[in-house]
Design a protein around this motif. Sequence first.
Motif, short mmCIF file in Angstrom:
data_model
loop_
_atom_site.label_atom_id
_atom_site.label_comp_id
_atom_site.label_asym_id
_atom_site.label_seq_id
_atom_site.Cartn_x
_atom_site.Cartn_y
_atom_site.Cartn_z
N LEU A 211 0.82 -1.20 0.00
CA LEU A 211 0.00 0.00 0.00
C LEU A 211 0.86 1.26 0.00
O LEU A 211 0.56 2.23 -0.71
N VAL A 212 1.93 1.24 0.80
CA VAL A 212 2.82 2.40 0.84
C VAL A 212 3.40 2.66 -0.54
O VAL A 212 3.41 3.80 -1.04
N ARG A 213 3.88 1.60 -1.18
CA ARG A 213 4.45 1.74 -2.52
C ARG A 213 3.39 2.20 -3.52
O ARG A 213 3.67 3.01 -4.41
N PHE A 214 2.18 1.71 -3.36
CA PHE A 214 1.07 2.09 -4.24
C PHE A 214 0.86 3.61 -4.19
O PHE A 214 0.68 4.27 -5.22
N GLY A 215 0.87 4.15 -2.98
CA GLY A 215 0.71 5.59 -2.85
C GLY A 215 1.88 6.36 -3.45
O GLY A 215 1.69 7.41 -4.07
N GLU A 216 3.08 5.82 -3.29
CA GLU A 216 4.27 6.51 -3.81
C GLU A 216 4.26 6.58 -5.32
O GLU A 216 4.52 7.65 -5.90
N ILE A 217 3.96 5.49 -5.97
CA ILE A 217 4.07 5.49 -7.43
C ILE A 217 2.91 6.20 -8.11
O ILE A 217 3.03 6.65 -9.26
N THR A 218 1.78 6.34 -7.40
CA THR A 218 0.64 7.05 -7.98
C THR A 218 0.57 8.50 -7.52
O THR A 218 -0.19 9.29 -8.09
N ARG A 219 1.34 8.83 -6.46
CA ARG A 219 1.30 10.17 -5.87
C ARG A 219 -0.11 10.53 -5.38
O ARG A 219 -0.56 11.67 -5.50
N CYS A 220 -0.79 9.51 -4.87
CA CYS A 220 -2.12 9.69 -4.32
C CYS A 220 -2.08 9.51 -2.81
O CYS A 220 -1.25 8.76 -2.28
N ASP A 221 -2.98 10.17 -2.13
CA ASP A 221 -3.08 10.06 -0.68
C ASP A 221 -3.87 8.80 -0.34
O ASP A 221 -5.10 8.81 -0.33
N ILE A 222 -3.16 7.71 -0.04
CA ILE A 222 -3.85 6.46 0.26
C ILE A 222 -4.29 6.40 1.72
O ILE A 222 -4.75 5.37 2.18
N GLY A 223 -4.16 7.53 2.43
CA GLY A 223 -4.65 7.58 3.80
C GLY A 223 -6.16 7.60 3.89
O GLY A 223 -6.72 7.36 4.95
N THR A 224 -6.83 7.90 2.79
CA THR A 224 -8.29 7.87 2.74
C THR A 224 -8.74 6.88 1.68
O THR A 224 -8.00 6.58 0.72
N PHE A 225 -9.97 6.39 1.83
CA PHE A 225 -10.49 5.44 0.85
C PHE A 225 -10.64 6.10 -0.51
O PHE A 225 -10.35 5.49 -1.55
N ALA A 226 -11.05 7.36 -0.53
CA ALA A 226 -11.17 8.07 -1.81
C ALA A 226 -9.81 8.20 -2.49
O ALA A 226 -9.70 8.02 -3.71
N GLY A 227 -8.77 8.49 -1.71
CA GLY A 227 -7.44 8.58 -2.29
C GLY A 227 -6.93 7.24 -2.79
O GLY A 227 -6.27 7.15 -3.82
#
Length: 469
Positions: A211-227
């Motif tokens: 999940l951490v890597r997912f947020g990094e490569i997409t530059r999205c805020d994965i801290g929220t479900f919408a992100g």
Amino acid sequence: MNPLIHPDRLFPPDPATRAVARSLFAEVEHLPIVSPHGHTDPRWYAQNAPFPDPAQLFVVPDHYVFRMLYSRGVPLEALGVPRVDGGAVETDGRAIWRLFCGHYHLFRGTPTRMWLDHAFATLFGFEEPLSRDNADATYDRIAQALTTEAFRPRALFERFRIETIATTEGALDDLAHHRAIRDSGWTGRVITTYRPDAVVDPEFEGFADNLVRFGEITRCDIGTFAGYLEAHRVRRAFFREHGATATDHGHPSAATADLSPVEAERLYARVRNGGAGPQEAELFRAQMLTEMARLSLEDGMVMQIHPGSWRNHNAPLFARFGRDKGADIPRATDYVGALKPLLDRFGNERDLTIILFTLDETAYSRELAPLAGHYPALRLGPPWWFFDSPEGMRRFREATTETAGIYNTVGFNDDTRAFPSIPARHDVARRVDCAWLATLVTSHRLAEDEAREVAIDLAYRLPKEAYKL
């Protein structure tokens, strides 16, 4: 006639029906291969390097092969299958090949034997089965062929008459090999497929780090479900840039859910923080199938669901060798109840295509065919994995056609990691379908000209249409 591959193999013994099957097969035998779902390595096509040796081509990457040998006491180390910890395994291709040939009799009567014999006969001219006695001679013959340009991956791709082949990559893959293929100027069409299991399944190994890597490569805020959902949109768009027309979801069950935004956010927080138990993990996977259907309706990607496998059932083997080592076991699967939340939301959408697969054949006539025979969004995938066999294909047609018809199915896909088996698998599917259609003709249920059109549809047109190729 090569004794390994009889020209009438899989055709009916009745002379009149066999004659019709031959006529139908003549229409489809040489059609291009459309392979819309599979697991061949895109590195092969990108680098176009020679295959290392016969064992690396036919044994080491093929879980159909080493699964059978393992069941008879042959250690995977002896077959050169890499260990997770980098521990010692056999690296001598000739030694692996001798072991394989010495156990070749174990494959008698299996689909694997048909696929292997087809490859050995058509590619290398073998006229007798592998055995301990011919192990060295067959190894040398294949090894010599692999040094030639005609046996490079791209040359075989063209020899096999492959029009399109789809590989399958995870959500975190950089798709470098697909870019290399595109930038090389080669005209072979190799596309990717979006497989997000590693960032959708809370029980997938390394999920939190994924999940951490997912947020990094997409530059999205994965801290929220919408992100998190936005990260999927970003990756799906990236995959589409590399040719993807489909997604693939290998969930333990077909469960779907339709939670409220507040409930989904709360569940995602528990999953992201590592606090989800087995029931919550299942609920999150269920919700994500519904979310993926929503995203497919947005971006037009075809959605494939491959449920019902207890993956990595052999825990000690998984610890030593990792995933996809022949220890995945079918289990009973519910579809009518499991899919209802998703279908309530999206089942009537004509612009959505969801292709369902099963490892539970009892569901075909009871659940899957009636569902696909009603909901516009649903199609039935071909017999998968353990049922990718002449008997499985025939049972599939007999169990589903009466309710779903032919045109709610999607033709054939080979779902293989074993590159040389691709023509053999399509040959088997085309022969079985022609044999089945021939019985409809000779029992006066279908005119021969209609059967000819259906044969072409099943072999070529339906997969292109279903997968938007």
